[in-house]
Design an enzyme around this catalytic site. Structure first.
Site, PDB file in Angstrom:
ATOM      1  N   HIS A 280     -33.787  47.853  12.333  1.00 41.11           N
ATOM      2  CA  HIS A 280     -34.042  49.076  11.568  1.00 41.11           C
ATOM      3  C   HIS A 280     -34.166  48.719  10.088  1.00 41.11           C
ATOM      4  O   HIS A 280     -33.353  47.942   9.568  1.00 41.11           O
ATOM      5  CB  HIS A 280     -32.909  50.083  11.787  1.00 41.11           C
ATOM      6  CG  HIS A 280     -33.197  51.417  11.170  1.00 41.11           C
ATOM      7  ND1 HIS A 280     -34.006  52.356  11.770  1.00 41.11           N
ATOM      8  CD2 HIS A 280     -32.808  51.945   9.984  1.00 41.11           C
ATOM      9  CE1 HIS A 280     -34.104  53.411  10.980  1.00 41.11           C
ATOM     10  NE2 HIS A 280     -33.386  53.192   9.900  1.00 41.11           N
TER      11      HIS A 280
ATOM     12  N   ASN B  18     -32.110  46.363  18.529  1.00 40.12           N
ATOM     13  CA  ASN B  18     -33.122  47.040  17.718  1.00 40.12           C
ATOM     14  C   ASN B  18     -33.038  46.530  16.285  1.00 40.12           C
ATOM     15  O   ASN B  18     -31.985  46.086  15.831  1.00 40.12           O
ATOM     16  CB  ASN B  18     -32.857  48.556  17.739  1.00 40.12           C
ATOM     17  CG  ASN B  18     -33.857  49.340  16.914  1.00 40.12           C
ATOM     18  OD1 ASN B  18     -35.070  49.099  16.977  1.00 40.12           O
ATOM     19  ND2 ASN B  18     -33.371  50.283  16.117  1.00 40.12           N
TER      20      ASN B  18
ATOM     21  N   LEU C 271     -40.468  53.394  18.945  1.00 41.29           N
ATOM     22  CA  LEU C 271     -40.102  54.716  18.426  1.00 41.29           C
ATOM     23  C   LEU C 271     -39.476  55.667  19.445  1.00 41.29           C
ATOM     24  O   LEU C 271     -39.028  56.751  19.085  1.00 41.29           O
ATOM     25  CB  LEU C 271     -41.340  55.383  17.812  1.00 41.29           C
ATOM     26  CG  LEU C 271     -41.949  54.643  16.627  1.00 41.29           C
ATOM     27  CD1 LEU C 271     -43.124  55.418  16.049  1.00 41.29           C
ATOM     28  CD2 LEU C 271     -40.904  54.392  15.546  1.00 41.29           C
TER      29      LEU C 271
ATOM     30  N   GLY D 112     -46.515  45.523  15.224  1.00 46.45           N
ATOM     31  CA  GLY D 112     -45.960  44.394  15.976  1.00 46.45           C
ATOM     32  C   GLY D 112     -45.836  43.101  15.193  1.00 46.45           C
ATOM     33  O   GLY D 112     -45.857  42.018  15.790  1.00 46.45           O
ATOM     34  N   SER D 113     -45.623  43.194  13.873  1.00 43.04           N
ATOM     35  CA  SER D 113     -45.469  41.931  13.131  1.00 43.04           C
ATOM     36  C   SER D 113     -44.147  41.253  13.497  1.00 43.04           C
ATOM     37  O   SER D 113     -44.085  40.021  13.573  1.00 43.04           O
ATOM     38  CB  SER D 113     -45.583  42.159  11.628  1.00 43.04           C
ATOM     39  OG  SER D 113     -44.520  42.937  11.145  1.00 43.04           O
TER      40      SER D 113
ATOM     41  N   LEU E   2     -36.729  56.970  22.338  1.00 44.91           N
ATOM     42  CA  LEU E   2     -35.293  56.840  22.616  1.00 44.91           C
ATOM     43  C   LEU E   2     -35.100  56.060  23.920  1.00 44.91           C
ATOM     44  O   LEU E   2     -35.854  56.257  24.874  1.00 44.91           O
ATOM     45  CB  LEU E   2     -34.691  58.242  22.754  1.00 44.91           C
ATOM     46  CG  LEU E   2     -33.168  58.319  22.789  1.00 44.91           C
ATOM     47  CD1 LEU E   2     -32.580  57.906  21.439  1.00 44.91           C
ATOM     48  CD2 LEU E   2     -32.717  59.734  23.138  1.00 44.91           C
ATOM     49  N   ILE E   3     -34.108  55.185  23.952  1.00 42.82           N
ATOM     50  CA  ILE E   3     -33.808  54.453  25.189  1.00 42.82           C
ATOM     51  C   ILE E   3     -32.864  55.317  26.031  1.00 42.82           C
ATOM     52  O   ILE E   3     -31.749  55.620  25.605  1.00 42.82           O
ATOM     53  CB  ILE E   3     -33.161  53.077  24.877  1.00 42.82           C
ATOM     54  CG1 ILE E   3     -34.130  52.195  24.088  1.00 42.82           C
ATOM     55  CG2 ILE E   3     -32.727  52.379  26.156  1.00 42.82           C
ATOM     56  CD1 ILE E   3     -35.407  51.802  24.812  1.00 42.82           C
TER      57      ILE E   3
HETATM   58  C1  GRF Z   1     -39.929  47.394  11.114  1.00 42.79           C
HETATM   59  O1  GRF Z   1     -39.770  47.623   9.759  1.00 42.79           O
HETATM   60  C2  GRF Z   1     -38.674  47.697  11.884  1.00 42.79           C
HETATM   61  O2  GRF Z   1     -37.514  47.604  11.125  1.00 42.79           O
HETATM   62  C3  GRF Z   1     -38.853  49.124  12.306  1.00 42.79           C
HETATM   63  O3  GRF Z   1     -40.223  49.287  12.502  1.00 42.79           O
HETATM   64  C4  GRF Z   1     -40.940  48.335  11.738  1.00 42.79           C
HETATM   65  C5  GRF Z   1     -41.862  47.657  12.675  1.00 42.79           C
HETATM   66  O4  GRF Z   1     -42.784  46.837  12.008  1.00 42.79           O
HETATM   67  N1  GRF Z   1     -38.033  49.448  13.448  1.00 42.79           N
HETATM   68  P1  GRF Z   1     -43.707  45.891  12.835  1.00 42.79           P
HETATM   69  O5  GRF Z   1     -44.450  46.733  13.879  1.00 42.79           O
HETATM   70  O6  GRF Z   1     -42.870  44.841  13.472  1.00 42.79           O
HETATM   71  O7  GRF Z   1     -44.666  45.317  11.836  1.00 42.79           O
END
Ligand code: GRF
Length: 205
Positions: free
Chosen positions: A111, A109, A92, A19-20, A94-95
């Site tokens: 990615h 989202n 992670l 969740g950063s 699917l919506i």
């Molecule tokens: C990020 O790199 C994002 O692109 C991907 O998952 C990671 C999540 O990182 N979907 P964090 O949990 O926000 O640290």
């Protein structure tokens, strides 16, 4: 302008892990009158994002399996919280199609690659960076996109490249990608929130 137009845009974050990115978004909108993170939901009871939300004073909850896997249940959860914008930040699951239909161009989202490269089911986090490094690519990057009912497939809002320096290990790429995500994701969420505010202001009540 109506009274309704002044209401902050209600952002709901869905996240499965550390969740950063969620944290950066919560910080960005702290004290904002334009938008507010009103809830963080996770499918994973051990996700670090839950503690980050708690520290930020943001309502958070773990979803039951049927809440994330059944489209009508997730849709109703988001509607019950009057979500205007749904942000997937390391989510992670699917919506489901029912949710996509209920929130057209209201789910985004992030990615950690330049989609469509290194996207789709099973391509997340370290797996993406591992594949990029294995292929010896000279650059990677990030993609922020609208969400449809397929993994990593919706219309692209923003992409940014990260050049891979000679001698980089996977963790160097991962750190550079995270840095860029943190710098750009909150601003994209803010742009969308502004767009929603403008639409409200222009639409007759
Ligand atoms: C990020 O790199 C994002 O692109 C991907 O998952 C990671 C999540 O990182 N979907 P964090 O949990 O926000 O640290």
């Amino acid at each position: 302008m109506t009274v309704e137009a002044h209401q902050p845009v209600r952002i709901v974050i869905l996240a499965s892990g550390t969740g950063s990115n969620a944290q950066k978004i919560m910080e960005y909108f702290q004290g904002s009158e334009d938008a507010s993170v009103i809830a963080v939901f996770s499918n994973n009871p051990r996700a670090g994002v839950l503690e980050k939300a708690a520290k930020a004073g943001v309502f958070h909850a773990v979803m039951e399996k049927e809440q994330y896997s059944q489209g009508t249940v997730l849709r109703d959860l988001l509607l019950a919280h009057r979500a205007d914008l749904v942000v997937l930040a390391g989510y992670l699951k699917l919506i489901p199609a029912e949710v996509v239909a209920a929130f057209p161009e209201r789910i985004i989202n992030i990615h950690p690659s330049l989609l469509p490269k290194y996207g789709g089911k099973g391509m997340y986090g370290g797996k993406v960076h591992e594949a990029v490094m294995k292929n010896g690519d000279s650059f990677s990057g990030i993609t922020i996109h609208f969400v449809n009912e397929r993994y990593d497939d919706g219309a692209i809002i923003l992409q940014k490249k990260v050049p891979i320096q000679a001698g980089w290990k996977q963790e160097d790429l991962e750190a550079a990608i995270h840095h860029l995500e943190h710098a750009l994701f909150p601003g994209v969420v803010a742009d969308l929130a502004r767009h929603i505010q403008q639409k409200r202001a222009n639409s007759p009540q």
